[in-house]
Design a protein around this motif. Structure first.
Motif, mmCIF file in Angstrom:
data_model
loop_
_atom_site.group_PDB
_atom_site.id
_atom_site.type_symbol
_atom_site.label_atom_id
_atom_site.label_comp_id
_atom_site.label_asym_id
_atom_site.label_seq_id
_atom_site.Cartn_x
_atom_site.Cartn_y
_atom_site.Cartn_z
ATOM 1 N N HIS A 252 0.848 -1.195 0.000
ATOM 2 C CA HIS A 252 0.000 0.000 0.000
ATOM 3 C C HIS A 252 0.882 1.243 0.000
ATOM 4 N N LEU A 253 0.518 2.212 -0.848
ATOM 5 C CA LEU A 253 1.285 3.462 -1.015
ATOM 6 C C LEU A 253 0.500 4.649 -0.492
ATOM 7 N N THR A 260 -1.296 15.539 -9.995
ATOM 8 C CA THR A 260 -2.098 14.946 -11.057
ATOM 9 C C THR A 260 -2.477 13.511 -10.731
ATOM 10 N N GLY A 261 -1.787 12.914 -9.782
ATOM 11 C CA GLY A 261 -2.031 11.524 -9.424
ATOM 12 C C GLY A 261 -1.204 10.545 -10.225
ATOM 13 N N SER A 262 -0.237 11.055 -10.999
ATOM 14 C CA SER A 262 0.492 10.179 -11.916
ATOM 15 C C SER A 262 1.292 9.108 -11.183
ATOM 16 N N ILE A 263 1.878 9.454 -10.029
ATOM 17 C CA ILE A 263 2.694 8.473 -9.304
ATOM 18 C C ILE A 263 1.822 7.340 -8.762
ATOM 19 N N SER A 264 0.750 7.678 -8.060
ATOM 20 C CA SER A 264 -0.093 6.631 -7.477
ATOM 21 C C SER A 264 -0.814 5.832 -8.552
ATOM 22 N N GLU A 266 0.345 5.195 -11.646
ATOM 23 C CA GLU A 266 1.337 4.261 -12.207
ATOM 24 C C GLU A 266 1.671 3.149 -11.216
ATOM 25 N N TRP A 267 1.715 3.492 -9.942
ATOM 26 C CA TRP A 267 1.938 2.470 -8.911
ATOM 27 C C TRP A 267 0.888 1.367 -9.040
ATOM 28 N N LEU A 268 -0.383 1.750 -9.141
ATOM 29 C CA LEU A 268 -1.466 0.774 -9.237
ATOM 30 C C LEU A 268 -1.387 -0.034 -10.523
ATOM 31 N N MET A 269 -0.887 0.569 -11.586
ATOM 32 C CA MET A 269 -0.773 -0.141 -12.854
ATOM 33 C C MET A 269 0.259 -1.259 -12.809
ATOM 34 N N CYS A 270 1.163 -1.213 -11.835
ATOM 35 C CA CYS A 270 2.232 -2.212 -11.779
ATOM 36 C C CYS A 270 1.726 -3.605 -11.462
ATOM 37 N N ASP A 271 0.657 -3.699 -10.635
ATOM 38 C CA ASP A 271 0.180 -5.017 -10.218
ATOM 39 C C ASP A 271 -1.216 -4.858 -9.614
ATOM 40 N N PRO A 272 -2.147 -5.779 -9.921
ATOM 41 C CA PRO A 272 -3.521 -5.633 -9.406
ATOM 42 C C PRO A 272 -3.647 -5.801 -7.894
ATOM 43 N N THR A 273 -2.617 -6.317 -7.223
ATOM 44 C CA THR A 273 -2.702 -6.474 -5.761
ATOM 45 C C THR A 273 -2.299 -5.206 -5.022
ATOM 46 N N LEU A 274 -1.755 -4.220 -5.723
ATOM 47 C CA LEU A 274 -1.300 -2.990 -5.080
ATOM 48 C C LEU A 274 -2.482 -2.082 -4.777
ATOM 49 N N THR A 275 -2.361 -1.303 -3.708
ATOM 50 C CA THR A 275 -3.368 -0.301 -3.351
ATOM 51 C C THR A 275 -2.658 1.023 -3.087
ATOM 52 N N THR A 277 -3.318 5.354 -1.588
ATOM 53 C CA THR A 277 -4.078 6.511 -1.125
ATOM 54 C C THR A 277 -3.276 7.745 -1.487
ATOM 55 N N THR A 278 -3.919 8.704 -2.137
ATOM 56 C CA THR A 278 -3.236 9.948 -2.448
ATOM 57 C C THR A 278 -3.868 11.081 -1.655
ATOM 58 N N ILE A 279 -3.037 11.972 -1.139
ATOM 59 C CA ILE A 279 -3.491 13.097 -0.314
ATOM 60 C C ILE A 279 -3.150 14.379 -1.057
ATOM 61 N N GLU A 280 -4.167 15.186 -1.336
ATOM 62 C CA GLU A 280 -3.966 16.408 -2.113
ATOM 63 C C GLU A 280 -4.718 17.564 -1.443
ATOM 64 N N PRO A 281 -4.003 18.677 -1.113
ATOM 65 C CA PRO A 281 -4.649 19.775 -0.386
ATOM 66 C C PRO A 281 -5.586 20.641 -1.234
ATOM 67 N N LEU A 282 -5.404 20.667 -2.552
ATOM 68 C CA LEU A 282 -6.243 21.505 -3.404
ATOM 69 C C LEU A 282 -7.416 20.703 -3.955
ATOM 70 N N LYS A 283 -8.620 21.225 -3.773
ATOM 71 C CA LYS A 283 -9.818 20.476 -4.134
ATOM 72 C C LYS A 283 -9.886 20.186 -5.628
ATOM 73 N N ASP A 284 -9.549 21.179 -6.481
ATOM 74 C CA ASP A 284 -9.646 20.948 -7.921
ATOM 75 C C ASP A 284 -8.652 19.886 -8.377
ATOM 76 N N ARG A 285 -7.490 19.855 -7.738
ATOM 77 C CA ARG A 285 -6.518 18.830 -8.101
ATOM 78 C C ARG A 285 -6.970 17.448 -7.614
ATOM 79 N N ALA A 286 -7.578 17.405 -6.443
ATOM 80 C CA ALA A 286 -8.095 16.126 -5.952
ATOM 81 C C ALA A 286 -9.140 15.567 -6.908
ATOM 82 N N GLU A 287 -10.009 16.431 -7.421
ATOM 83 C CA GLU A 287 -11.008 15.987 -8.395
ATOM 84 C C GLU A 287 -10.352 15.543 -9.691
#
Length: 399
Positions: A252-253, A260-264, A266-275, A277-287
């Motif tokens: 879990h990451l 943009t969420g690119s790291i998390s 791509e992390w999930l794309m590596c393997d279906p067992t991976l999970t 959570t991304t934390i983003e302070p700006l609402k528009d970026r979180a969306e």
């Protein structure tokens, strides 16, 4: 001698009782209660047990099933209950000694047999309760896939999605009621499938073709696949960062400062067992992160709108942490104090202030400190020259 389980999860085919082996017939004959969707119950007309229809949504049926403890119960499922079926959901809610499963022929096995496709070389998807975008990371010319869909209308949605992603030449094999008296298989183009009418249950075999762009399998996906406002870890740095994060089975990451969420993603794309959570302070970026995750087939990404470290309280602890934004002494202090020993931490810094901070913490905790300097050829008057990007300092450490 131990008591036999009171609950049997029984895989059922479209030929109903006619296709059941003796052991499965015996379970139905001994049952006091048979529970399942209306279609499944209609396939077993000649039984004496009480019948209970499984409600919609599926989760509403679990309390009913739990209330049947003490009686001999058979739950009807399609084919193999543990291949995109109800079996795994039911099993999570009951002790191992309470239940047993008798699988039937899976839809995937029947479909592969009809199409003469080697199943070990064919991708399989259960999309009856999941978005079609789960296909996106895998779409590439030459791909063969067998997918389960929720109903006939979903075929039109699938054809529209394949056309919109550039794979308009895909051939579809729509297979209805496999293994039963109503079985029908049709080979058709996207246009023919869009105009067709299909009866549940069915699955679709895909032979992907067209000019659409396939997403590379290597780390460092093209920047263009992400919707962004410019706040993105660029492709070469992202590839190096994923290498430093070193995802392993089931990890879990936490992606702090998701951008943009690119790291998390791509992390999930590596393997279906991976999970992740991304934390983003700006609402528009979180969306925006949520939109990117869905569009790229990673809708299981958990997105939290908040600021670390406060937003980290109460979250399930990670195996790996990436800090792409919001780097501070307070954040690093919190992580060092609250994360488990063995947690891997990777942080990227661009500004002089954040570089200096990483240098201090490298001195405290050790690890690897890497300076990444990249330059790209670009026009320089009538010629070309090297245009340097801002250097990135990367700290990676195991706590």
């Amino acid at each position: 001698m131990a008591e036999s389980p009171w609950l049997t999860i029984l895989g059922l085919g479209e030929d109903g009782l006619d296709g059941l082996p003796p052991a499965s017939r015996q379970e139905l004959d001994r049952a006091e209660v048979v529970m399942g969707p209306p279609r499944h119950l209609s396939l077993v007309p000649d039984i004496k047990a009480e019948r209970i229809e499984w409600p919609v949504p599926f989760s509403d049926g679990l309390p009913i099933l739990q209330g049947l403890r003490g009686r001999r119960v058979v739950v009807l499922a399609s084919g193999d209950p543990f291949w995109f079926g109800a079996g795994s959901v039911i099993a999570r809610h009951f002790a191992a000694e309470e239940w047993k499963a008798i699988p039937g022929q899976s839809t995937f096995s029947l479909a592969a047999a009809r199409l003469a496709w080697p199943l070990e070389q064919t991708m399989t998807f259960g999309l009856h309760a999941a978005p079609l975008t789960r296909l996106r990371p895998h779409l590439a010319r030459g791909l063969r896939a067998i997918i389960l869909l929720r109903d006939g209308a979903a075929v039109a949605e699938l054809t529209t999605y394949l056309n919109d992603t550039g794979f308009a030449d895909t051939v579809l094999h729509v297979m209805e009621a496999l293994g039963g008296p109503r079985e029908r298989t049709q080979k058709m183009s996207l246009t023919e499938a869009l105009l067709g009418s299909f009866e549940h249950p069915f699955c679709v075999g895909l032979e992907i073709a067209g000019s659409g762009d396939a997403i590379p399998k290597a780390s460092g996906k093209p920047d263009a696949i992400f919707e962004t406002d410019g706040q993105i870890t660029k492709r070469p740095i992202r590839a190096l960062t994923l290498s430093a994060l070193a995802p392993q089975h089931g990890e879990h990451l936490w992606d702090i400062g998701g951008g943009t969420g690119s790291i998390s993603i791509e992390w999930l794309m590596c393997d279906p067992t991976l999970t992740a959570t991304t934390i983003e302070p700006l609402k528009d970026r979180a969306e925006r992160i949520r939109r990117n995750a869905v569009a790229l087939g990673q809708d299981r990404l958990e997105v939290i709108h908040g600021e670390a470290p406060d937003a980290l309280n109460g979250l399930s602890l990670p195996d790996v942490v990436f800090i792409g934004g919001g780097l501070s002494d307070a954040l690093l202090d919190w992580l060092a104090a609250n994360l488990s020993a063995g947690t891997r931490l990777v942080a990227n810094a661009v500004t002089l202030e954040s570089e200096a901070l990483l240098a201090v913490w490298h001195g405290k905790l050790g690890g690897d400190l890497l300076r990444i300097e990249l330059a790209q050829a670009s026009p320089l008057g009538p010629r070309r020259g090297w245009k340097s990007a801002y250097p990135v300092v990367q700290w990676s450490v195991t706590l």
